[in-house]
Design a protein around this motif. Sequence first.
Motif, mmCIF file in Angstrom:
data_model
loop_
_atom_site.group_PDB
_atom_site.id
_atom_site.type_symbol
_atom_site.label_atom_id
_atom_site.label_comp_id
_atom_site.label_asym_id
_atom_site.label_seq_id
_atom_site.Cartn_x
_atom_site.Cartn_y
_atom_site.Cartn_z
ATOM 1 N N ILE A 304 0.843 -1.446 -0.089
ATOM 2 C CA ILE A 304 -0.108 0.079 0.183
ATOM 3 C C ILE A 304 0.779 1.218 -0.020
ATOM 4 N N PHE A 305 1.719 1.418 0.871
ATOM 5 C CA PHE A 305 2.632 2.703 1.007
ATOM 6 C C PHE A 305 3.422 2.826 -0.256
ATOM 7 N N PRO A 306 3.938 1.763 -0.625
ATOM 8 C CA PRO A 306 4.913 1.974 -1.870
ATOM 9 C C PRO A 306 4.034 2.348 -3.061
ATOM 10 N N SER A 307 2.663 1.856 -3.123
ATOM 11 C CA SER A 307 1.752 2.204 -4.240
ATOM 12 C C SER A 307 1.435 3.714 -4.260
ATOM 13 N N MET A 308 1.401 4.319 -2.826
ATOM 14 C CA MET A 308 0.972 5.600 -2.739
ATOM 15 C C MET A 308 2.088 6.429 -3.128
ATOM 16 N N LEU A 309 3.345 6.096 -2.684
ATOM 17 C CA LEU A 309 4.315 6.873 -3.173
ATOM 18 C C LEU A 309 4.865 6.838 -4.527
ATOM 19 N N LYS A 310 4.359 5.846 -5.117
ATOM 20 C CA LYS A 310 4.535 5.535 -6.547
ATOM 21 C C LYS A 310 3.685 6.377 -7.436
ATOM 22 N N ALA A 311 2.652 6.512 -6.827
ATOM 23 C CA ALA A 311 1.438 7.298 -7.497
ATOM 24 C C ALA A 311 1.657 8.735 -7.248
ATOM 25 N N GLU A 312 2.315 9.023 -6.194
ATOM 26 C CA GLU A 312 2.692 10.441 -5.827
ATOM 27 C C GLU A 312 3.766 11.028 -6.852
ATOM 28 N N GLY A 313 4.551 10.204 -7.126
ATOM 29 C CA GLY A 313 5.575 10.279 -8.215
ATOM 30 C C GLY A 313 6.830 10.895 -7.968
ATOM 31 N N THR A 314 7.094 11.619 -6.715
ATOM 32 C CA THR A 314 8.286 11.954 -6.506
ATOM 33 C C THR A 314 9.119 11.616 -5.345
ATOM 34 N N TYR A 315 8.742 10.451 -4.986
ATOM 35 C CA TYR A 315 9.410 9.731 -3.759
ATOM 36 C C TYR A 315 10.344 8.635 -4.082
ATOM 37 N N ILE A 316 11.338 8.282 -3.236
ATOM 38 C CA ILE A 316 11.995 6.971 -3.579
ATOM 39 C C ILE A 316 11.183 5.843 -2.652
ATOM 40 N N LEU A 317 11.539 4.787 -3.185
ATOM 41 C CA LEU A 317 10.972 3.533 -2.795
ATOM 42 C C LEU A 317 11.803 2.875 -1.523
ATOM 43 N N PRO A 318 11.499 2.131 -0.751
ATOM 44 C CA PRO A 318 12.305 1.300 0.014
ATOM 45 C C PRO A 318 13.394 0.404 -0.363
ATOM 46 N N GLU A 319 14.704 0.311 -0.024
ATOM 47 C CA GLU A 319 15.392 -0.397 -0.601
ATOM 48 C C GLU A 319 15.192 -2.025 0.240
ATOM 49 N N ASN A 320 14.669 -1.825 1.455
ATOM 50 C CA ASN A 320 14.615 -3.182 2.036
ATOM 51 C C ASN A 320 13.469 -3.010 3.155
ATOM 52 N N VAL A 321 12.776 -4.041 3.341
ATOM 53 C CA VAL A 321 11.757 -3.945 4.512
ATOM 54 C C VAL A 321 11.953 -5.294 5.171
ATOM 55 N N PRO A 322 12.927 -5.252 6.069
ATOM 56 C CA PRO A 322 13.436 -6.489 6.912
ATOM 57 C C PRO A 322 12.501 -6.759 8.105
ATOM 58 N N ALA A 323 11.443 -6.951 7.729
ATOM 59 C CA ALA A 323 10.204 -7.406 8.825
ATOM 60 C C ALA A 323 10.547 -8.912 9.782
#
Length: 684
Positions: A304-323
Motif C-alpha cells: 500500500i505505502f509503495p503504491s502511494m509513493l509511486k502514485a505521488e511520483g516524486t518519492y524514492i521506494l524502500p531498499e529493504n523491509v526487513p520485517a
Amino acid sequence: MSKRYTITAALPYTNGPIHIGHLAGVYVPADIYSRYLRLTGNDVAFICGSDEHGVPITLKAKKEGVTPQDIVDKYHAIIKASFEEFGISFDNYSRTSAKIHHETASEFFKTLYDKNEFVEEVSEQLYDEEANQFLADRFVIGTCPKCGYEEAYGDQCENCGTSHNATDLINPKSAITGNTPTLKKTKHWFLPLNKHEEFLTEWILKGHKKDWKPNVYGQVKSWIDDGLRPRAVTRDLDWGIPVPVEGGEGKVLYVWFDAPIGYISSTIEWAEREGKNWEDYWKDENTTLVHFIGKDNIVFHCIIFPSMLKAEGTYILPENVPANEFLNLEGNKLSTSKNWAVWLPDYLNDFPNQQDVLRYALTANAPETKDNDFTWKDFQARNNNELVAIFGNFINRVVVLTNKYYDGVVPEPSEYSQVDSETLTELQAYPAVLASSIERYRFREGSQELMNLARLGNKYLADEEPWKTIKTDEDRTKTVMFVALQIATALSVLCEPFLPFTSNKLKGILRSEDHSWDDIPKKDILLPAGHTIQTGKPELLFSKIEDSDIQKQLDKLEANKKANEAANKSVEPQKEEITFDDFTKLDLRVGTILEAEKMPKTKKLLVLKVDTGIDVRTIVSGIAESFKPEEVIGKRVTVLVNLAPRKLRGVESQGMILMTEDKNGDLVFVNPSIDGVNNGLKIS
Ligand SMILES: [Zn+2]
C-alpha cells in the motif's frame, strides 16, 4: 564512502505501553542498524513517532469514558519515555496528531486526488443502526474469507495476515453493539492497487527476489498472486485527519493511509529543527530508505505505502523491509489484552539500569526468520553465562590487573609473540565480520560474533596468564596486558550498536578517545602506552541475576494469567425479576462463627456454630475446600436465617452463610467490614 540513509521504525500504536515483543521485533534491530551506520560515518535519519489515529483508540476512549486525545497523550508520553530509557536512538520521535503531520498527510492526499490516482465510489458499507455509525476496521468482527478465523477485523485478519475490506467478512458483527450490521450507501476514495500490480511485480517480485527476507518476499508474492483490489483510503469517522476535498465532510483518512506518511512528516519536523533539507532524505535517488516493521505490517509497507509513493511520483521506494516474525513469551503468544507480556516500564522497575541485558537477550534470540520464544530462564542464562561470565569477566580482569600491576597506566609492550600477532589480526577482522551480519539484517548472528570477540579476549588472558608471568617475566606481562587493553578498547567501540549503555560505561572506564568503527582495522594502537585508565575499584559492567529474581517474574506472569482468566469469566445473566415483597421475605442477619469442625468423610462441608443474634445455631456450609476450620472461627458473616432447615449427612442445617468468589475462584465471605455492627442486625 559515506551514504545517506532514512531508517524508519514502525509507528507504535498509542493504545497501550510497549512490550518486549515490540522491542525485539522492530526497535532494537532498527537501533542496532542506525547506530552501526552512524559509527561507520554515514548520514542517518532514524525516524519514528506515535500512531494516534484509528478505531482502537476511539474504542478504548469510549470504554474508559475519556476523549481519544486523552488516550493518545497518555500513551505517547509513556512510549516515548520507554524508547529513551532503552537507548533507542531516534533522530526524531513525532506523533501523528501533530500539526505538521495533518498538513503533510492532507497535502499528500490532495496531490493524489488532483492526479486522479483515486477511484471515487459510492458503495454500500456496513452500518450499525443502533450506534448510528458506519463500521470498518476494528469496529467490525467476522469470519475471515480466506482462512475462516472467526474473529477477523474489518481491515485485517490477525490469524492469516490477509488484508481485506470490511464487506468481505462473512457473518460480520458490530464491535460496538454486537448487532449484525446493515448496508448503507456512502462515498469513499479508493486506491486502485490493481493499477499498481505490474509495478509491484517488477519492483519486488523481480527486483528483490534475492535481497529481501524470504518471509517478507513470500507474503508479498502471495498477495500479488491472489490479485490486488482497490482499497478504501477514507473512513466515516470523526477521529483522524479530515478528508481535504469536496464531499469529504465527516470523513477522515484511513489510519493506514496517514500513518506511513508519519515517517515523512516526522522527517520534516526533524529537518526543520536541524536546518536540513528533508527532501534529500525522501526524494533523492542516492538515499537508501529502509523500513523496520513486524510481520503484521508487511502488506502496508510493501504494497500500500509503495503504491502511494509511486502514485505521488516524486518519492524514492524502500531498499529493504526487513520485517521480523513474532516473539512469544514463555510458550504463549504475547497479548496486550490478556496482559501476557513484559512491559518495558515494569522491566526497568524490576531490573534497574539493565537495559542492555534485555537488548542483548532479545537480540540473541530475535525472531528473525521464524517466531521465537522469550523465556526468563534464557534471559538469565544470556546474562549470567555470556554477559557476566565472558564479556564482563574479561573486562574486569583487564581493568583490575592494569590497576594492580601498573596503577592504571597502560604498560609499554615489548616484541609481540606469534599469539599476540595472531590475536590482534583476528581482532582487526571483527569490524568486517560484524558489518556483514548487520548489513544483512542478521542481528542475532551479529550479537554472537560480538560475544566471540569477548571470548577471544577471555581466552587470550587465560592462555597467557599474566597473573603467573608477573612473578617471572615483567616484560612479557606488560605486553600481554597491552594487547588485552587493545581488545577491551575495540570491544567498547564494536559493542555500541548492541549494548550502548555498556559501551559508554566501558569507554568511561578506559577513558579512551572516540574511535570510529573503521579505526579498529586501521589503527595498530587503540589505547597507547602511558595512557591512564580509571583507577580505584572498577565498576562492574554486568551483575549476576539470581534464580529468585527469575522466579519473581514467572510468578508475576502466572498471577496476570489468573487475574485475566477471572476477569474474562463470563458473568451469569440476571435472573427473573422479583417484587419488593419477594425480597423482604428473606431474613438476612449479621452473625459470627463461634465454632467450626469438618464434617467427617466429606471434602466440602464444615459444621459451624453461628451466633445470629437471635440464637446460636448449627449451619452446615460447603466451604471446607477454601477454609480450614480454625480459619473461620470468629469470622463475621451474613446469614440467611429463615431458610427452611434441611439435613446434610444427618446434621440439620438451620440457615445459610452468604459467600462469593475472589479472582482466583476461591470462596470469600460476604461480611460487614465495619466494626461495631452487632450480631442479629438485619440486612436490608
Ligand atoms: Zn484469515
